[in-house]
Enzyme design. Structure first.
Site, PDB file in Angstrom:
ATOM      1  CE1 TYR A 173       0.925  -9.131   4.095  1.00  0.00           C
ATOM      2  CE2 TYR A 173      -0.259  -8.204   2.224  1.00  0.00           C
ATOM      3  CZ  TYR A 173       0.924  -8.445   2.886  1.00  0.00           C
ATOM      4  OH  TYR A 173       2.108  -8.009   2.350  1.00  0.00           O
ATOM      5  CG  HIS A 213       5.770 -10.214   3.110  1.00  0.00           C
ATOM      6  ND1 HIS A 213       6.758 -11.096   2.732  1.00  0.00           N
ATOM      7  CD2 HIS A 213       4.610 -10.702   2.590  1.00  0.00           C
ATOM      8  CE1 HIS A 213       6.238 -12.063   2.009  1.00  0.00           C
ATOM      9  NE2 HIS A 213       4.935 -11.856   1.906  1.00  0.00           N
TER      10      HIS A 213
END
Length: 306
Positions: A173, A213
């Site tokens: 991530y 994101h």
């Protein structure tokens, strides 16, 4: 010299409104040591890359405050500089004249690292400055529900091992990626991203995708990730709360080591492609994407991203 209260503000594309008084002023030490003109003269090839260190803590906090409209907690910064989170920093070493060096005696430079050379009154100091940082983690507690949207199954199924050993995170991530104001639009963000992906590809064979994101208005970041072959696999409403307002996010993923998007995403993508292709091409594409299970030849990411 310390930054003045009336200094320039951040131009980060992560900010929802650059005209807002909430946009922070540039207070990182690199801005006090390197002018915009000096940064423009630094070629990308002259930068060095290394993990963050304990001495980088204060500058990392200052830069992240300039780059992002969110406040990161102390644990994030501590884990970053202590090596618990993967980090890669782009640095540049500057020769500081003797008079300027003596004026800043007691300061360890931008990152806490300085080297003195020469002798007598003509000695000079080399200061290392942070120009860009990327942080990334493979711990399961950070990917949360994203793993279902990225790989089509949950963490318990994909990351946990039957031998009782600690779980192995199947996702990497990207937490943050930023470049100092005066060094933007020079390819540094792409270089940091590329080097990090290659590191995952070479040293983390269990990772099936790198994901992140991005707020939907950050068009500069979106262009970068799509140019680096990331796929948009999700859209989250009101994912962020920035400067008092909700904002949506896109979920992007780059697949490695045989990882693939969920079959529902692939089917939806194929249906959209089918509208712009012949039925023969569409059927062939659908068969290859959805049903073929033969192992694919793994091509090193260094070649894919070249």
């Amino acid at each position: 010299a310390e930054p003045s209260e009336g200094g320039p503000r951040s131009t980060s594309s992560a900010m929802p409104d650059l005209n807002s008084p909430n946009v922070p002023r540039l207070k990182a030490r690199v801005h006090q040591r390197l002018t915009e003109a000096e940064c423009n003269m630094i070629p990308l090839s002259a930068l060095q890359f290394r993990p963050l260190e304990a001495a980088d803590y204060e500058e990392m906090v200052a830069l992240h405050t300039e780059w992002f409209p969110v406040a990161y907690d102390e644990a994030f910064y501590t884990k970053s500089v202590q090596g618990e989170i993967f980090t890669l920093a782009a640095t540049y070493m500057v020769e500081v004249p003797p008079e300027r060096s003596s004026a800043s005696t007691g300061s360890a430079g931008a990152t806490g690292g300085s080297v003195t050379s020469g002798g007598g009154g003509g000695s000079s100091t080399r200061e290392e400055h942070l120009l860009g940082i990327i942080t990334m983690s493979t711990t399961c507690d950070l990917h949360g529900d994203d793993i279902v949207h990225v790989l089509g199954s949950d963490c318990e199924t994909l990351c946990h091992r039957e031998d009782g050993l600690p779980p192995v995170g199947c996702l990497a991530y990207i937490l943050t990626l930023g470049v100092a104001d005066s060094f933007r639009r020079r390819g540094l963000a792409r270089e940091l991203l590329k080097r990090s992906i290659i590191h995952v590809d070479r040293h983390m064979p269990h990772v099936q995708a790198v994901h992140l994101h991005v707020v939907t208005y950050n068009h500069a970041a979106i262009r970068l990730y799509e140019a680096m072959k990331f796929l948009q696999v999700g859209n989250f409403v009101s994912f962020y709360h920035l400067h008092g307002k909700p904002y949506d996010s896109f979920l992007y993923a780059l697949y490695l080591h045989g990882g693939r998007p969920p079959w529902k995403w692939r089917l939806k993508n194929l249906l959209s492609i089918g509208l712009a292709s012949t039925w023969k091409d569409w059927v062939l594409s659908a068969w290859c994407s959805l049903w073929r299970n033969e192992p694919q030849v793994h091509k090193p990411m260094a070649e894919e991203l070249a």
